[in-house]
Each structure stands twice: as C-alpha cells, then as structure tokens.
Design a protein around this motif. Structure first.
Motif, PDB file in Angstrom:
ATOM      1  N   MET A 188       0.917  -1.115   0.007  1.00 12.90           N
ATOM      2  CA  MET A 188      -0.052  -0.047  -0.004  1.00 12.90           C
ATOM      3  C   MET A 188       1.010   1.214  -0.095  1.00 12.90           C
ATOM      4  O   MET A 188       1.821   1.254   0.881  1.00 12.90           O
ATOM      5  CB  MET A 188      -0.914   0.040   1.319  1.00 12.90           C
ATOM      6  N   GLU A 189       0.443   2.267  -0.912  1.00 10.80           N
ATOM      7  CA  GLU A 189       1.291   3.297  -1.045  1.00 10.80           C
ATOM      8  C   GLU A 189       0.512   4.135   0.175  1.00 10.80           C
ATOM      9  O   GLU A 189      -0.574   4.212   0.592  1.00 10.80           O
ATOM     10  CB  GLU A 189       0.989   4.176  -2.175  1.00 10.80           C
ATOM     11  N   PHE A 190       1.548   5.076   0.908  1.00 11.45           N
ATOM     12  CA  PHE A 190       0.908   5.727   2.033  1.00 11.45           C
ATOM     13  C   PHE A 190       1.351   7.261   2.090  1.00 11.45           C
ATOM     14  O   PHE A 190       2.768   7.360   2.076  1.00 11.45           O
ATOM     15  CB  PHE A 190       1.384   5.203   3.299  1.00 11.45           C
ATOM     16  N   TYR A 191       0.752   8.214   1.946  1.00 14.12           N
ATOM     17  CA  TYR A 191       1.010   9.703   1.972  1.00 14.12           C
ATOM     18  C   TYR A 191       0.357  10.435   3.167  1.00 14.12           C
ATOM     19  O   TYR A 191      -0.929  10.125   3.491  1.00 14.12           O
ATOM     20  CB  TYR A 191       0.701  10.157   0.601  1.00 14.12           C
ATOM     21  N   GLU A 192       1.190  11.064   3.873  1.00 16.15           N
ATOM     22  CA  GLU A 192       0.487  12.060   4.919  1.00 16.15           C
ATOM     23  C   GLU A 192       0.326  13.509   4.230  1.00 16.15           C
ATOM     24  O   GLU A 192       1.313  13.848   3.553  1.00 16.15           O
ATOM     25  CB  GLU A 192       1.673  12.313   5.909  1.00 16.15           C
ATOM     26  N   LEU A 193      -0.904  13.909   4.407  1.00 17.75           N
ATOM     27  CA  LEU A 193      -1.216  15.127   3.837  1.00 17.75           C
ATOM     28  C   LEU A 193      -1.222  16.541   4.738  1.00 17.75           C
ATOM     29  O   LEU A 193      -1.188  16.091   6.042  1.00 17.75           O
ATOM     30  CB  LEU A 193      -2.740  15.069   3.460  1.00 17.75           C
ATOM     31  N   HIS A 194      -0.622  17.502   4.278  1.00 20.51           N
ATOM     32  CA  HIS A 194      -1.000  18.612   5.072  1.00 20.51           C
ATOM     33  C   HIS A 194      -2.106  19.001   5.326  1.00 20.51           C
ATOM     34  O   HIS A 194      -3.025  18.798   4.602  1.00 20.51           O
ATOM     35  CB  HIS A 194      -0.093  19.907   4.015  1.00 20.51           C
ATOM     36  N   PRO A 195      -2.457  19.287   6.591  1.00 18.41           N
ATOM     37  CA  PRO A 195      -3.896  19.391   7.210  1.00 18.41           C
ATOM     38  C   PRO A 195      -4.608  20.786   6.534  1.00 18.41           C
ATOM     39  O   PRO A 195      -5.866  20.626   6.432  1.00 18.41           O
ATOM     40  CB  PRO A 195      -3.937  19.601   8.522  1.00 18.41           C
ATOM     41  N   VAL A 196      -3.942  21.888   6.147  1.00 16.31           N
ATOM     42  CA  VAL A 196      -4.544  22.982   5.571  1.00 16.31           C
ATOM     43  C   VAL A 196      -4.447  22.859   4.040  1.00 16.31           C
ATOM     44  O   VAL A 196      -5.421  23.211   3.249  1.00 16.31           O
ATOM     45  CB  VAL A 196      -3.908  24.226   5.996  1.00 16.31           C
ATOM     46  N   THR A 197      -3.266  22.457   3.388  1.00 13.77           N
ATOM     47  CA  THR A 197      -3.199  22.604   2.111  1.00 13.77           C
ATOM     48  C   THR A 197      -2.606  21.228   1.646  1.00 13.77           C
ATOM     49  O   THR A 197      -1.351  21.104   1.546  1.00 13.77           O
ATOM     50  CB  THR A 197      -2.141  23.797   1.685  1.00 13.77           C
ATOM     51  N   PRO A 198      -3.570  20.238   1.453  1.00 11.11           N
ATOM     52  CA  PRO A 198      -3.039  18.918   1.044  1.00 11.11           C
ATOM     53  C   PRO A 198      -2.320  19.105  -0.206  1.00 11.11           C
ATOM     54  O   PRO A 198      -2.553  19.924  -1.411  1.00 11.11           O
ATOM     55  CB  PRO A 198      -4.210  18.176   0.793  1.00 11.11           C
ATOM     56  N   GLN A 199      -1.189  18.230  -0.367  1.00 14.54           N
ATOM     57  CA  GLN A 199      -0.496  18.229  -1.457  1.00 14.54           C
ATOM     58  C   GLN A 199      -0.970  17.694  -2.901  1.00 14.54           C
ATOM     59  O   GLN A 199      -1.604  16.619  -2.726  1.00 14.54           O
ATOM     60  CB  GLN A 199       1.149  17.420  -1.224  1.00 14.54           C
TER      61      GLN A 199
END
Length: 203
Positions: free
Chosen positions: A1-12
């Motif tokens: 599984m690919e796993f990415y952490e998103l910025h809470p205000v400005t998602p990449q």
C-alpha cells in the motif's frame, strides 16, 4: 500500500493526483472525510467494488455512500424531489448521508433492495478534491475492523489494511463519528442512523 501524509490545511496536489490515478486504474483507496476515514473506489469499477465487499466481509446489500464534489451532477445518480433538494442544500457540505431513489446512471449492483442510493457531499477538502478530479462519485464506506468498529488512527489503519488496499491518504487521527443517515426517498424524512451532524430539524 502506498501511504502519504497530507498537510492538514493545504493537501499536496501530487498525492491527490496519485490517489485519483489509482481510482481510475481500478484501485481501492483509504482517505479522510469530515467524519471518519473512508474506504473507496470508482463507482463504475465492478472489480474494485467487489474488492471492497471482500474487505468489509459484506455481500453488497448494504447502503454505501456516493461521495460527490457538489450538487451539479447529483441528479445523474439520484432522483431529487424539491423538498429533498431544499434540505440537502441547507445541510451540505456536511456530515450527512441522504438516501434517495436511484437514477438509471447508477450501476444496479449499488442499489439497495428499495432501489435507493446514499449521497454524500462531505465538508472536507481532500474528499471533495478526489471526487472532483475523478469526475464521478467515489463509492465509500467507513473504515472498520473485523468487529465493525470504526478505526480513527491512521497507523492502526495502515497496519490492518496494508495488503488490502492500494493507497492511503493520511490526515492524522480523526475523532468524528460516521455520518447521520437521513432517508429522503419518501414523502417524509426518516432518520436511519444518528451520527455526526445536527439532526434536530428531523426530530
């Protein structure tokens, strides 16, 4: 599984695009909503939908939500009466699933026995961006463990679903509860599940 952490205000955006590419290629993803993490796929991909049923240990008779980016195309997937539209316009985007008569555009496998579907416009940037970029709704259901308990911790979700889904977008630990489900398919609204969101107007 690919796993990415998103910025809470400005998602990449690059991670959003990766997730949409997975959806278009028939994959299954986990992503954040305004309530809990959702397990989703493209509404029109039969094989991906079968994978979700298998992951959830369900047969396909349960109501799943359709994540829509806005009101523009809802009439393609559900028959919306004037009174239903007024209610939805007042409460969406928000933590509600509205049950409506299914339109012909919806694959019959996603109809309930009563020929209805569940429509969601969540108040969450990531979920809305995914559906908008995909160009059609995402079939969605809450991420739960084998006991049916909702999972909120992305690390726990990552461990449990690592070999079951193709990609996960993490927005940190979510503390909500599943959406309230309101049936608008009949003449009078009916509360099917009390969850997140104010439902006082229906009581």
């Amino acid at each position: 599984m690919e796993f990415y952490e998103l910025h809470p205000v400005t998602p990449q955006l690059r991670y959003i695009y990766k997730a949409v590419e997975v959806l278009r290629n028939g994959g299954v993803i986990i992503y954040p909503t305004d309530t809990v993490y959702g397990l989703g796929c493209d509404i029109y991909n039969h094989e991906a939908l079968e994978r979700i049923y298998e992951i959830k240990h369900e047969t396909g008779t349960k109501l799943y939500s359709f994540i829509c980016p806005d009101f523009k195309d809802i009439s393609k997937y559900a028959k919306v009466s004037d009174y239903a539209y007024r209610i939805m316009k007042k409460l969406l985007p928000g933590p509600y699933t509205f049950v409506l008569p299914a339109a012909r555009e919806v694959p019959k496998k996603l109809w309930t026995k009563r020929k209805t579907v569940g429509i969601r416009i969540p108040d969450h940037k990531v979920a809305l961006m995914l559906a908008k970029e995909l160009g059609n709704p995402i079939v969605s259901t809450s991420v739960t463990n084998r006991k049916g308990e909702v999972l909120y911790d992305p690390e726990e979700i990552r461990i449990i679903f690592n070999t079951k889904v193709d990609l996960m977008l993490s927005a940190g630990a979510l503390e909500g509860e599943p959406s309230s489900i309101i049936d608008l398919s009949q003449e009078e609204p009916e509360i099917l599940r009390v969850g997140a969101g104010d439902i006082s107007m229906f009581v």
